[in-house]
Design a protein around this motif. Structure first.
Motif, PDB file in Angstrom:
ATOM      1  N   MET A 125      23.352  -5.444   3.196  1.00 21.35           N
ATOM      2  CA  MET A 125      23.531  -6.874   2.960  1.00 21.35           C
ATOM      3  C   MET A 125      23.762  -7.601   4.282  1.00 21.35           C
ATOM      4  N   HIS A 126      22.814  -8.398   4.632  1.00 19.94           N
ATOM      5  CA  HIS A 126      22.793  -9.121   5.892  1.00 19.94           C
ATOM      6  C   HIS A 126      24.005 -10.044   6.072  1.00 19.94           C
TER       7      HIS A 126
ATOM      8  N   ALA B 221      27.352  -8.577   7.527  1.00 13.04           N
ATOM      9  CA  ALA B 221      27.388  -8.412   8.980  1.00 13.04           C
ATOM     10  C   ALA B 221      27.654  -9.757   9.652  1.00 13.04           C
ATOM     11  N   VAL B 222      27.027 -10.807   9.126  1.00 14.31           N
ATOM     12  CA  VAL B 222      27.232 -12.141   9.690  1.00 14.31           C
ATOM     13  C   VAL B 222      28.686 -12.564   9.485  1.00 14.31           C
ATOM     14  N   ALA B 223      29.216 -12.306   8.292  1.00 14.06           N
ATOM     15  CA  ALA B 223      30.597 -12.676   7.985  1.00 14.06           C
ATOM     16  C   ALA B 223      31.576 -11.943   8.888  1.00 14.06           C
ATOM     17  N   GLU B 224      31.273 -10.684   9.190  1.00 16.88           N
ATOM     18  CA  GLU B 224      32.157  -9.902  10.050  1.00 16.88           C
ATOM     19  C   GLU B 224      32.203 -10.464  11.471  1.00 16.88           C
TER      20      GLU B 224
ATOM     21  N   ILE C  86      23.797 -23.923   9.912  1.00 18.04           N
ATOM     22  CA  ILE C  86      22.909 -22.814   9.603  1.00 18.04           C
ATOM     23  C   ILE C  86      21.473 -23.321   9.531  1.00 18.04           C
ATOM     24  N   GLY C  87      20.619 -22.777  10.361  1.00 16.83           N
ATOM     25  CA  GLY C  87      19.219 -23.170  10.348  1.00 16.83           C
ATOM     26  C   GLY C  87      18.503 -22.614   9.134  1.00 16.83           C
ATOM     27  N   GLN C  88      17.505 -23.341   8.671  1.00 13.94           N
ATOM     28  CA  GLN C  88      16.737 -22.898   7.501  1.00 13.94           C
ATOM     29  C   GLN C  88      16.061 -21.554   7.743  1.00 13.94           C
ATOM     30  N   LEU C  89      15.809 -21.255   8.991  1.00 10.08           N
ATOM     31  CA  LEU C  89      15.120 -20.005   9.321  1.00 10.08           C
ATOM     32  C   LEU C  89      16.069 -18.848   9.592  1.00 10.08           C
ATOM     33  N   SER C  90      17.368 -19.118   9.520  1.00 11.28           N
ATOM     34  CA  SER C  90      18.316 -18.075   9.907  1.00 11.28           C
ATOM     35  C   SER C  90      18.463 -17.012   8.832  1.00 11.28           C
ATOM     36  N   THR C  91      17.873 -17.214   7.682  1.00 10.38           N
ATOM     37  CA  THR C  91      17.839 -16.260   6.554  1.00 10.38           C
ATOM     38  C   THR C  91      19.203 -15.950   5.958  1.00 10.38           C
ATOM     39  N   VAL C  92      20.204 -16.763   6.285  1.00 14.87           N
ATOM     40  CA  VAL C  92      21.514 -16.551   5.681  1.00 14.87           C
ATOM     41  C   VAL C  92      21.610 -17.372   4.395  1.00 14.87           C
ATOM     42  N   VAL C  93      22.037 -16.724   3.326  1.00 15.44           N
ATOM     43  CA  VAL C  93      22.245 -17.443   2.072  1.00 15.44           C
ATOM     44  C   VAL C  93      23.698 -17.939   2.048  1.00 15.44           C
TER      45      VAL C  93
END
Ligand SMILES: [Zn+2]
Length: 113
Positions: A1-2, A5-8, A33-40
């Protein structure tokens, strides 16, 4: 889950910054958060909520601003919003498009006390 890692890494930055500024608890973290950053955003909120338990950021609200995808045409110098990932200039139809924004994932500020 991507998002985990971002949250950490987000939590690590928030903890470092809080220490630097003498914050004892964090109420809100503002993000771009950029639209392309792929973070939900919702998945990121959830991950952050889980891993921040027991830290000074427990219960902190993540305020997320989604940055639209902006392209720049190298042929006619136009800036425009990219929809549906169509990297074509709406003005001249050129395909030499560079990305101006939309990939960022950054902390705007941290509110706490
Ligand atoms: Zn153009």
């Amino acid at each position: 889950m991507h998002e985990l890692a971002v949250a950490e890494s987000l939590l690590r930055i928030v903890q470092d910054e809080s220490k630097k500024h003498g914050l004892l608890r964090v109420n809100q973290v503002r993000l771009r958060i950029g639209q392309l950053s792929t973070v939900v955003p919702r998945a990121l909120s959830f991950s952050f909520e889980v891993i921040s338990q027991g830290t000074l950021a427990e219960g902190a609200h993540l305020a997320m601003e989604v940055v639209p995808l902006i392209g720049h045409c190298q042929d006619c110098d136009a800036d425009f919003q990219i929809d549906n990932y169509l990297f074509l200039c709406p003005q001249c139809g050129g395909a030499l498009v560079t990305l101006v924004s939309g990939k960022e994932l950054e902390i705007v500020d941290i509110e706490g006390e």
